[in-house]
Design a protein around this motif. Structure first.
Motif, short mmCIF file in Angstrom:
data_model
loop_
_atom_site.label_atom_id
_atom_site.label_comp_id
_atom_site.label_asym_id
_atom_site.label_seq_id
_atom_site.Cartn_x
_atom_site.Cartn_y
_atom_site.Cartn_z
N VAL A 198 -2.59 4.04 -3.36
CA VAL A 198 -2.64 2.79 -4.12
C VAL A 198 -2.70 1.63 -3.14
N LYS B 86 0.85 -1.20 0.00
CA LYS B 86 0.00 0.00 0.00
C LYS B 86 0.88 1.25 0.00
N PRO C 114 -2.71 -2.45 -1.88
CA PRO C 114 -1.88 -3.61 -2.25
C PRO C 114 -2.47 -4.37 -3.43
N THR D 98 1.78 -4.39 -6.28
CA THR D 98 1.44 -2.98 -6.44
C THR D 98 2.33 -2.45 -7.56
N GLU E 183 -2.94 -3.28 -6.40
CA GLU E 183 -3.50 -2.39 -7.41
C GLU E 183 -2.38 -1.83 -8.30
N ILE F 234 6.43 -4.38 -4.91
CA ILE F 234 6.11 -3.14 -5.62
C ILE F 234 6.93 -3.09 -6.90
#
Length: 599
Positions: free
Chosen positions: A375, A350, A377, A539, A379, A509
């Motif tokens: 944003v 996130k 997690p 993410t 997405e 990420i």
């Protein structure tokens, strides 16, 4: 010496080398001084035996006297030879301690500088040229090694030898010793003056060398541009100018050095003349013998080399001081990118930006102004905007390559500054806009993201980046060696290797900064389709100036001059008039025109 004081920690670390070197220097000089006394005794013995030999002229004792005489001369000669051999052995031991110590210090210092370079922020590298960084870790360290090695060795040798020789000289005749020392204050003053000049000119030389290194590094890195614009002659002329500046500064220093040694030799020669003149008066008065004068002259000549080397040593120490000053400038530069709590929580992905503003410290350009978004997690967020709108700055802040000017960035409800920095960056993969590949195999360049992967995983990452077919065409396939900065590959291939490197890391990420700008539309669509499966559970931040890349994202923000001007998903933004729709229509029309032209 204040700049060279930084090296004291290394002298303490290698103190046993230093102490043994001093001990061996003392012993070698003792074996060097003893022959002078042997010569004195030999001369006195010769004088006495010659008189005795003449006294027994035509007598049987004359042969015995001659035999004793030749035996004594042979014995004294063997003693002098033995002392020379022993001195040579201990001089070898001196070099095996002090010079070896200097090599260890050179190794440690280079590693310390390189490790420190790795800790410095991105802003430091923007403010300093690559050539200057390389000059400080190579040329400057080499100058410093000359101080901790040969210069220190000669300096220790000079101090010990001067102390021993003067002690013997004063024990023989104090009056003659004081006369011999008359030129020494002049010698000290000349060394002080010359050292100051050498120090100043050494700094100028090192700066000139850094400029020269920077010029050469840039010329070699941009050789394709130079050749394509046929600018070889201009660059040759510019290099000659830079080399000429370096040559002139080096010549200025050489002039000082060339005057220094003859001056020292003159002063030492003056000491010899004084020794002979005053010593002759002492012999006439009966206070000294010819053997004592011979011993004195040998002592004066023993001082010749150390005092001559003092000029060279002084010059090297001043050069080392100038170089260490330049090294210290970077070693004392500290990064402001530090962790406040060294947290290592499990990262889900996130990301929250809360009123983040940022101004680049080196240029003063305000890149972001009160940016806020979130944003969750798993997405994906696309960041769209024109050149200079602040897209890449957001990526740099998430990676914490810079600190925010104001506002906060949180990852999983933890402020980004509380994370341990290597741990935070290990949770991310980044594909930069300016791709960099190492001079290694394609396989190792991909594995740079994760060294523990199998060959099958490397192939899968290459397939997802639509690179596998290209690699298979190479003779050595994944073991193909790339040139400097990946020059062997095309721009699009380099971007796809960089993408595969990021994919194989399997991060929480994933940040893609305009990573498909150099590929054609067909390849781009293939990669985007492959990325759908790669992005699952991660993410993802998609940064691009192409609207086509944004279609993959769950959320889209449009930046303009550092501000968010639109926010939503592709469907919502395309239906409402605004910057996103305008950009979409403009790029769609351009693609249609290109297709019509080449169809």
């Amino acid at each position: 010496m204040k700049h060279l004081a930084y090296l004291n920690k290394y002298f303490f670390k290698y103190k046993y080398y230093l102490l043994l070197g001093i001990l061996f220097t003392l012993i070698s000089n003792l074996f060097g001084i003893i022959p002078a006394q042997v010569v004195r005794h030999a001369l006195q013995m010769v004088k006495a035996n010659v008189d005795l030999y003449l006294l027994f002229d035509q007598a049987e004792l004359q042969n015995s006297t001659y035999s004793l005489f030749t035996y004594s001369i042979t014995f004294f000669g063997l003693v002098i030879l033995g002392m020379a051999i022993l001195k040579g052995i201990f001089l070898f031991a001196v070099r095996q301690t002090l010079i070896v110590m200097s090599r260890h210090i050179e190794y440690d210092l280079k590693n310390e500088i390189y490790a420190h370079y790795q800790t410095l922020p991105l802003s430091f590298y923007k403010q300093n040229s690559t050539g200057d960084l390389m000059a400080r870790i190579s040329e400057d360290v080499s100058k410093v090694r000359m101080y901790v090695g040969p210069s220190l060795m000669y300096l220790i040798n000079m101090v010990i030898l001067v102390f021993l020789v003067l002690s013997y000289m004063f024990s023989v005749n104090a009056r003659l010793t004081w006369y011999v020392l008359i030129p020494m204050p002049i010698l000290s003053l000349s060394i002080f003056i010359v050292s100051s000049i050498v120090n100043k000119r050494s700094e100028q030389i090192q700066k000139s060398l850094s400029n020269l290194s920077t010029f050469v590094q840039e010329a070699f890195s941009g050789i394709r541009v130079i050749k394509s614009f046929a600018k070889e002659e201009e660059f040759i002329a510019d290099f000659a100018k830079e080399s000429n500046v370096y040559k002139d500064k080096s010549m200025d220093l050489t002039k000082v050095d060339s005057l220094f040694s003859p001056s020292i030799m003159f002063l030492i020669g003056l000491s010899t003349v004084i020794c002979v003149y005053v010593g002759g008066q002492e012999i006439i008065s009966g206070r000294l013998t010819p053997g004592n004068i011979t011993e004195f002259i040998m002592y004066v000549f023993m001082l010749t080399w150390p005092l001559t080397a003092l000029g060279w040593t002084s010059s090297q120490i001043q050069r080392a001081a100038a170089s260490q000053k330049r090294i210290n400038e970077f070693l004392f530069t500290k990064t402001d990118i530090v962790s406040e709590e060294n947290l290592k929580p499990e990262v889900k992905g996130k990301i929250v930006f809360d009123n983040v503003s940022f101004k680049y410290p080196d240029t003063g350009i305000e890149a972001l102004k009160n940016i806020s978004f979130e944003v969750n997690p798993g997405e994906s967020l696309a960041i769209i905007g024109t050149t200079g709108s602040g897209k890449s700055t957001i990526a740099n802040l998430i990676l914490r390559l810079y600190n925010t000017g104001s506002g906060t960035i949180k990852i999983d409800n933890h402020e980004i500054k509380s994370f341990e920095i290597p741990y935070l960056r290990n949770q991310m993969s980044f594909v930069p806009q300016d791709v960099f590949l190492f001079s290694d195999t394609i396989s190792n360049n991909i594995k740079f993201g994760n060294n523990e992967v199998t060959e099958l995983e490397v192939k899968e990452a290459a397939r997802n980046a639509d690179l596998l077919e290209n690699i298979e065409r190479f003779d050595q396939k994944f073991e193909t060696k790339l040139g400097e900065r990946g020059i062997t590959l095309s721009g699009g291939q380099k971007q796809r290797v960089s993408l595969a490197r990021a994919i194989i890391k399997n991060p929480k990420i994933l940040i893609l900064d305009d990573c498909l700008s150099a590929v054609d539309t067909t390849t781009e669509n293939t990669i985007l389709n492959n990325l759908r499966s790669v992005m699952e559970g991660k993410t993802t931040i998609l940064i691009s100036h192409r609207v086509s890349n944004a279609r993959l994202a769950d959320k889209i923000i449009v930046l303009d001059e550092g501000r968010i001007v639109e926010f939503g998903d592709h469907k919502t933004l395309i239906q409402s008039p605004g910057a996103y729709r305008e950009l979409y229509e403009l790029q769609s029309n351009s693609e249609e025109l290109i297709e019509e032209k080449y169809s």
